[in-house]
Design an enzyme around this catalytic site. Sequence first.
Site, mmCIF file in Angstrom:
data_model
loop_
_atom_site.group_PDB
_atom_site.id
_atom_site.type_symbol
_atom_site.label_atom_id
_atom_site.label_comp_id
_atom_site.label_asym_id
_atom_site.label_seq_id
_atom_site.Cartn_x
_atom_site.Cartn_y
_atom_site.Cartn_z
ATOM 1 N N GLY A 40 0.810 -1.225 0.097
ATOM 2 C CA GLY A 40 -0.038 -0.017 0.060
ATOM 3 C C GLY A 40 0.634 1.219 -0.066
ATOM 4 O O GLY A 40 0.278 2.221 -0.463
ATOM 5 N N ASP A 96 0.823 3.346 4.300
ATOM 6 C CA ASP A 96 -0.226 4.065 3.763
ATOM 7 C C ASP A 96 -1.391 4.775 4.619
ATOM 8 O O ASP A 96 -1.525 5.880 4.724
ATOM 9 C CB ASP A 96 -0.924 3.169 2.775
ATOM 10 C CG ASP A 96 -1.372 1.865 3.397
ATOM 11 O OD1 ASP A 96 -0.982 1.740 4.643
ATOM 12 O OD2 ASP A 96 -2.069 1.131 2.708
ATOM 13 N N ASP A 99 -5.066 2.904 10.934
ATOM 14 C CA ASP A 99 -6.479 2.837 11.287
ATOM 15 C C ASP A 99 -6.597 2.398 12.700
ATOM 16 O O ASP A 99 -6.734 3.171 13.734
ATOM 17 C CB ASP A 99 -7.203 1.548 10.289
ATOM 18 C CG ASP A 99 -8.835 1.661 10.417
ATOM 19 O OD1 ASP A 99 -9.316 2.681 10.717
ATOM 20 O OD2 ASP A 99 -9.481 0.713 9.973
ATOM 21 N N THR A 100 -6.604 1.145 12.827
ATOM 22 C CA THR A 100 -7.025 0.757 14.519
ATOM 23 C C THR A 100 -5.481 0.884 15.168
ATOM 24 O O THR A 100 -5.302 0.884 16.305
ATOM 25 C CB THR A 100 -7.139 -1.098 14.681
ATOM 26 O OG1 THR A 100 -6.267 -1.349 13.804
ATOM 27 C CG2 THR A 100 -8.636 -1.307 14.033
#
Length: 174
Positions: A40, A96, A99-100
Amino acid sequence: MSSILLSEERIQARVRELGAAISATYRDKQPFLMVGVLRGAAPFFADLLRSITVPVSIDFMSISSYTTPAPSSGAVRIIKDLDHPIAGKHVLLVEDIIDTGLTLRYIRKNLLLRHPSSLGVCVLLDRPKRRLVEMSIDHVGFEIPDEYVVGYGLDHRQLYRNLPFVTLWDHSEE
Ligand code: 5GP
């Protein structure tokens, strides 16, 4: 493919800013190694690298998330490890999106065991809404809302990584 969240122009302008800030940080922190997390981060990594104005070397890791038994553990499988030791180097991990935070926490712990002189983290995108673990991020490109995005390296089933912009994923296209 509908709403563009971050245009190519905005991304490129921000990448140049990040490159300048990172260059200033690592001017006196040598040897400096940028580590890209495949796949990513590839387009972001390549653009960021070209905006760095201090000596830098590069290496890559490729990882894949485990789907069983517990995706929430954040354990990732290292498909391709770094080619060289990082002991004594000032390492900047380039991802990239956070998130979590579970993936980055796992990679960070793994790299810290190899005794780098320092370990910084740079992400293109930060989605703080879904964070499960506290992580300090040294350089953030953009904070984004709680929506799934694709483009500029981010995929949906391995597609759309080639888009030069970041867009909200339109579920109706599935
Ligand atoms: P975390 O462990 O922080 O929850 O997730 C990090 C990884 O999940 C990223 O490296 C990325 O591969 C994937 N991911 C998280 N959010 C998105 C998103 O909105 N779009 C895409 N394409 N991948 C995402």
